[in-house]
Design a protein around this motif. Structure first.
Motif, PDB file in Angstrom:
ATOM      1  N   GLU A 164       0.832  -1.208   0.000  1.00 41.36           N
ATOM      2  CA  GLU A 164       0.000   0.000   0.000  1.00 41.36           C
ATOM      3  C   GLU A 164       0.867   1.260   0.000  1.00 41.36           C
ATOM      4  OE1 GLU A 164      -3.009  -0.213   3.007  1.00 41.36           O
ATOM      5  OE2 GLU A 164      -3.764  -2.158   2.284  1.00 41.36           O
ATOM      6  N   ALA A 165       2.003   1.214   0.693  1.00 42.89           N
ATOM      7  CA  ALA A 165       2.922   2.350   0.668  1.00 42.89           C
ATOM      8  C   ALA A 165       3.527   2.530  -0.726  1.00 42.89           C
ATOM      9  CB  ALA A 165       4.028   2.154   1.703  1.00 42.89           C
ATOM     10  N   LEU A 166       3.908   1.423  -1.365  1.00 41.26           N
ATOM     11  CA  LEU A 166       4.406   1.507  -2.733  1.00 41.26           C
ATOM     12  C   LEU A 166       3.363   2.128  -3.653  1.00 41.26           C
ATOM     13  CD1 LEU A 166       6.257  -1.889  -3.397  1.00 41.26           C
ATOM     14  CD2 LEU A 166       7.278   0.391  -3.321  1.00 41.26           C
ATOM     15  N   ASN A 167       2.117   1.716  -3.470  1.00 41.46           N
ATOM     16  CA  ASN A 167       1.025   2.265  -4.282  1.00 41.46           C
ATOM     17  C   ASN A 167       0.976   3.787  -4.185  1.00 41.46           C
ATOM     18  OD1 ASN A 167      -1.715   2.281  -5.641  1.00 41.46           O
ATOM     19  ND2 ASN A 167      -2.342   2.907  -3.593  1.00 41.46           N
ATOM     20  N   ARG A 168       1.094   4.309  -2.974  1.00 42.41           N
ATOM     21  CA  ARG A 168       1.084   5.765  -2.800  1.00 42.41           C
ATOM     22  C   ARG A 168       2.289   6.415  -3.481  1.00 42.41           C
ATOM     23  NH1 ARG A 168      -0.433   3.996   2.351  1.00 42.41           N
ATOM     24  NH2 ARG A 168       1.666   4.342   3.207  1.00 42.41           N
ATOM     25  N   HIS A 169       3.454   5.781  -3.339  1.00 35.47           N
ATOM     26  CA  HIS A 169       4.660   6.354  -3.934  1.00 35.47           C
ATOM     27  C   HIS A 169       4.636   6.247  -5.461  1.00 35.47           C
ATOM     28  CE1 HIS A 169       6.899   7.489  -0.362  1.00 35.47           C
ATOM     29  NE2 HIS A 169       6.473   6.386   0.214  1.00 35.47           N
ATOM     30  N   PHE A 170       4.116   5.133  -5.994  1.00 34.73           N
ATOM     31  CA  PHE A 170       3.973   5.037  -7.447  1.00 34.73           C
ATOM     32  C   PHE A 170       3.117   6.193  -7.960  1.00 34.73           C
ATOM     33  CE2 PHE A 170       4.272   0.107  -7.226  1.00 34.73           C
ATOM     34  CZ  PHE A 170       5.638   0.178  -7.115  1.00 34.73           C
ATOM     35  N   GLY A 254      -3.499   6.689  -6.215  1.00 34.27           N
ATOM     36  CA  GLY A 254      -2.890   6.757  -4.895  1.00 34.27           C
ATOM     37  C   GLY A 254      -3.795   6.315  -3.764  1.00 34.27           C
ATOM     38  N   THR A 255      -4.794   5.491  -4.070  1.00 31.87           N
ATOM     39  CA  THR A 255      -5.743   5.091  -3.049  1.00 31.87           C
ATOM     40  C   THR A 255      -5.842   3.578  -2.964  1.00 31.87           C
ATOM     41  OG1 THR A 255      -7.972   5.536  -2.171  1.00 31.87           O
ATOM     42  CG2 THR A 255      -7.804   5.000  -4.528  1.00 31.87           C
ATOM     43  N   VAL A 256      -6.538   3.106  -1.934  1.00 29.00           N
ATOM     44  CA  VAL A 256      -6.790   1.682  -1.746  1.00 29.00           C
ATOM     45  C   VAL A 256      -8.292   1.450  -1.832  1.00 29.00           C
ATOM     46  CG1 VAL A 256      -6.599  -0.278  -0.179  1.00 29.00           C
ATOM     47  CG2 VAL A 256      -4.756   1.418  -0.275  1.00 29.00           C
ATOM     48  N   ALA A 257      -8.702   0.582  -2.732  1.00 23.78           N
ATOM     49  CA  ALA A 257     -10.118   0.242  -2.864  1.00 23.78           C
ATOM     50  C   ALA A 257     -10.467  -0.798  -1.799  1.00 23.78           C
ATOM     51  CB  ALA A 257     -10.403  -0.306  -4.257  1.00 23.78           C
ATOM     52  N   ASN A 258     -11.346  -0.407  -0.878  1.00 18.06           N
ATOM     53  CA  ASN A 258     -11.704  -1.268   0.249  1.00 18.06           C
ATOM     54  C   ASN A 258     -12.776  -2.265  -0.177  1.00 18.06           C
ATOM     55  OD1 ASN A 258     -12.597  -2.407   2.652  1.00 18.06           O
ATOM     56  ND2 ASN A 258     -12.385  -0.515   3.811  1.00 18.06           N
ATOM     57  N   LEU A 259     -12.377  -3.548  -0.300  1.00 19.59           N
ATOM     58  CA  LEU A 259     -13.285  -4.621  -0.721  1.00 19.59           C
ATOM     59  C   LEU A 259     -13.449  -5.655   0.385  1.00 19.59           C
ATOM     60  CD1 LEU A 259     -11.672  -4.883  -4.226  1.00 19.59           C
ATOM     61  CD2 LEU A 259     -14.097  -4.444  -3.896  1.00 19.59           C
ATOM     62  N   THR A 260     -13.461  -5.165   1.631  1.00 18.35           N
ATOM     63  CA  THR A 260     -13.465  -6.086   2.772  1.00 18.35           C
ATOM     64  C   THR A 260     -14.864  -6.433   3.266  1.00 18.35           C
ATOM     65  OG1 THR A 260     -13.368  -4.291   4.389  1.00 18.35           O
ATOM     66  CG2 THR A 260     -11.265  -5.128   3.549  1.00 18.35           C
ATOM     67  N   CYS A 261     -15.902  -5.923   2.605  1.00 17.09           N
ATOM     68  CA  CYS A 261     -17.278  -6.103   3.081  1.00 17.09           C
ATOM     69  C   CYS A 261     -17.472  -5.530   4.479  1.00 17.09           C
ATOM     70  CB  CYS A 261     -17.698  -7.573   3.053  1.00 17.09           C
ATOM     71  SG  CYS A 261     -17.911  -8.241   1.383  1.00 17.09           S
ATOM     72  N   GLY A 262     -16.595  -4.603   4.852  1.00 19.33           N
ATOM     73  CA  GLY A 262     -16.737  -3.930   6.122  1.00 19.33           C
ATOM     74  C   GLY A 262     -16.002  -4.574   7.286  1.00 19.33           C
ATOM     75  N   SER A 263     -15.087  -5.523   7.006  1.00 17.17           N
ATOM     76  CA  SER A 263     -14.278  -6.034   8.124  1.00 17.17           C
ATOM     77  C   SER A 263     -13.250  -5.001   8.555  1.00 17.17           C
ATOM     78  CB  SER A 263     -13.566  -7.329   7.729  1.00 17.17           C
ATOM     79  OG  SER A 263     -12.619  -7.110   6.703  1.00 17.17           O
ATOM     80  N   LEU A 264     -12.953  -4.079   7.632  1.00 17.89           N
ATOM     81  CA  LEU A 264     -12.074  -2.950   7.926  1.00 17.89           C
ATOM     82  C   LEU A 264     -12.756  -1.701   7.383  1.00 17.89           C
ATOM     83  CD1 LEU A 264      -9.222  -2.209   9.013  1.00 17.89           C
ATOM     84  CD2 LEU A 264      -8.418  -2.356   6.661  1.00 17.89           C
ATOM     85  N   VAL A 265     -12.962  -0.719   8.237  1.00 19.99           N
ATOM     86  CA  VAL A 265     -13.636   0.507   7.832  1.00 19.99           C
ATOM     87  C   VAL A 265     -12.630   1.649   7.818  1.00 19.99           C
ATOM     88  CG1 VAL A 265     -15.481   2.147   8.366  1.00 19.99           C
ATOM     89  CG2 VAL A 265     -15.823  -0.284   8.805  1.00 19.99           C
TER      90      VAL A 265
END
Length: 266
Positions: A164-170, A254-265
Motif C-alpha cells: 500500500e505504501a508503494l502504491n502511494r509512492h507510485f 494513490g488510493t486503496v479500494a476497500n473490498l473487505t465487506c466492512g471487516s475494515l472501515v
C-alpha cells in the motif's frame, strides 16, 4: 467495452484472483498477457477464457527476476506498441500463525522481501513504457492485514502495508506522466481456495488449531467481523479491477479500494 484495445500484463494470472481478473479484462475488451511461473497452468486458464481470437497470450516468468521481467515487458511493448495496464496479484505460500516470540527472522522477512520486490520490479518495468506514452495504470493487491494488529501474521501484515505504501509512492512519482496507481484490498475469499489459491495452505494452520474447517473459520469471521455479514467474491474484486483500470476511474490514484465487506472501515 471499458478496456477496449487496452494492453494489459497480469502477473499471477493463473491464480484465483489473477484468473478472475483476466476473465473480466477479456470481457471488457483488453488484450492480455498472462504471466505466472507455470506455463501449463497459464494455458489451462487461458483455454477456459479465450475464443482463440489472439487477445490472450501467456508467458512463464519469475517475477522476482528483474532482468526477465524487464525483457518481457519490453517485448510486450514492442509488439503491442504500448503497455496500458500492469496488474500484480502474485502470491506465494508463507508462514502465518506463529506468534512474534517464536517467529524466526527468515519466516518474518520472507513475505516482506517477496511481495515488495515483485511489486517494485513489475511496476518499474511497465512504468518506463507508460512514461513515454504519458498514460497507464498500475494495480496491486493487499489485505486487511495491512492495518490490523494481532498475532500470527506479522510478516505478511508488514508486506501488505508495504504494498500500500508503494502504491502511494507510485502515484506520487508517476502522476506527472498521467500514470495512475490503485491498490485493491479484499478480505479473504472463500471461493479462492477452489480456484488454485495458496490461501488454503496459509489458513489451514489457524483452522486446524481451532479444530474447524477453513470454510467454517471464514464463515465465523464473516458473521462476527464484517458489516455485510459475508466476504467478497472473486467477481467483485475482478470487476473493481476493470473499473479502476478504465477511463471511468481517470481521477482515482494513490488510493486503496476497500473490498473487505466492512471487516475494515476506513
Amino acid at each position: 467495452m471499458y478496456l477496449h484495445n487496452k494492453t494489459a500484463i497480469i502477473y499471477g494470472a493463473s491464480g484465483a484472483i489473477g484468473s478472475a481478473i483476466t476473465r473480466a479484462f477479456y470481457k471488457a475488451g483488453a488484450n492480455i498477457m498472462m504471466v505466472a511461473r507455470n506455463q501449463e497452468k497459464l494455458r489451462r486458464v487461458a483455454n477456459t477464457i479465450s475464443a482463440a481470437d489472439g487477445r490472450i497470450e501467456t508467458a512463464a516468468l519469475d517475477v522476482l527476476d528483474q532482468a526477465a521481467v524487464v525483457k518481457h515487458a519490453d517485448s510486450v511493448a514492442a509488439k503491442a506498441g504500448r503497455i496500458d495496464i500492469s496488474v500484480n496479484v502474485t502470491g506465494t505460500f508463507h508462514i502465518q500463525g506463529v506468534s512474534f516470540p517464536d517467529l524466526s527472522l527468515e519466516d518474518f522477512m520472507f513475505p516482506v522481501n517477496t511481495y515488495i520486490r515483485s511489486n517494485f520490479i513489475t511496476a518499474q518495468a511497465a512504468a518506463k513504457h507508460m512514461i513515454r506514452q504519458k498514460s497507464g495504470v498500475l494495480l496491486s493487491i493487499s489485505t486487511p492485514g495491512s492495518k490490523l494488529p494481532g498475532p500470527g501474521f506479522m510478516g505478511y501484515g508488514l508486506a501488505c502495508s508495504g504494498i500500500e505504501a508503494l502504491n502511494r509512492h507510485f502515484a506520487g512519482e508517476l502522476g506527472q506522466y498521467g500514470i495512475r496507481s490503485v491498490c485493491l484490498r479484499p478480505d479473504a475469499m472463500p471461493e479462492a481456495g477452489a480456484h488454485g489459491s495458496y490461501s488454503n495452505e496459509v489458513f489451514a494452520k489457524a483452522a486446524g488449531g481451532a479444530g474447524i474447517s477453513i470454510e467454517s473459520m471464514l464463515e465465523q469471521h464473516a458473521q462476527a467481523n464484517t458489516l455485510l455479514k459475508r466476504l467478497p467474491t472473486l467477481d467483485e474484486v475482478a470487476n473493481t479491477a476493470v473499473f479502476m483500470a478504465s477511463d471511468l476511474a481517470s481521477a482515482i490514484t494513490g488510493t486503496v479500494a476497500n473490498l473487505t465487506c466492512g471487516s475494515l472501515v476506513d
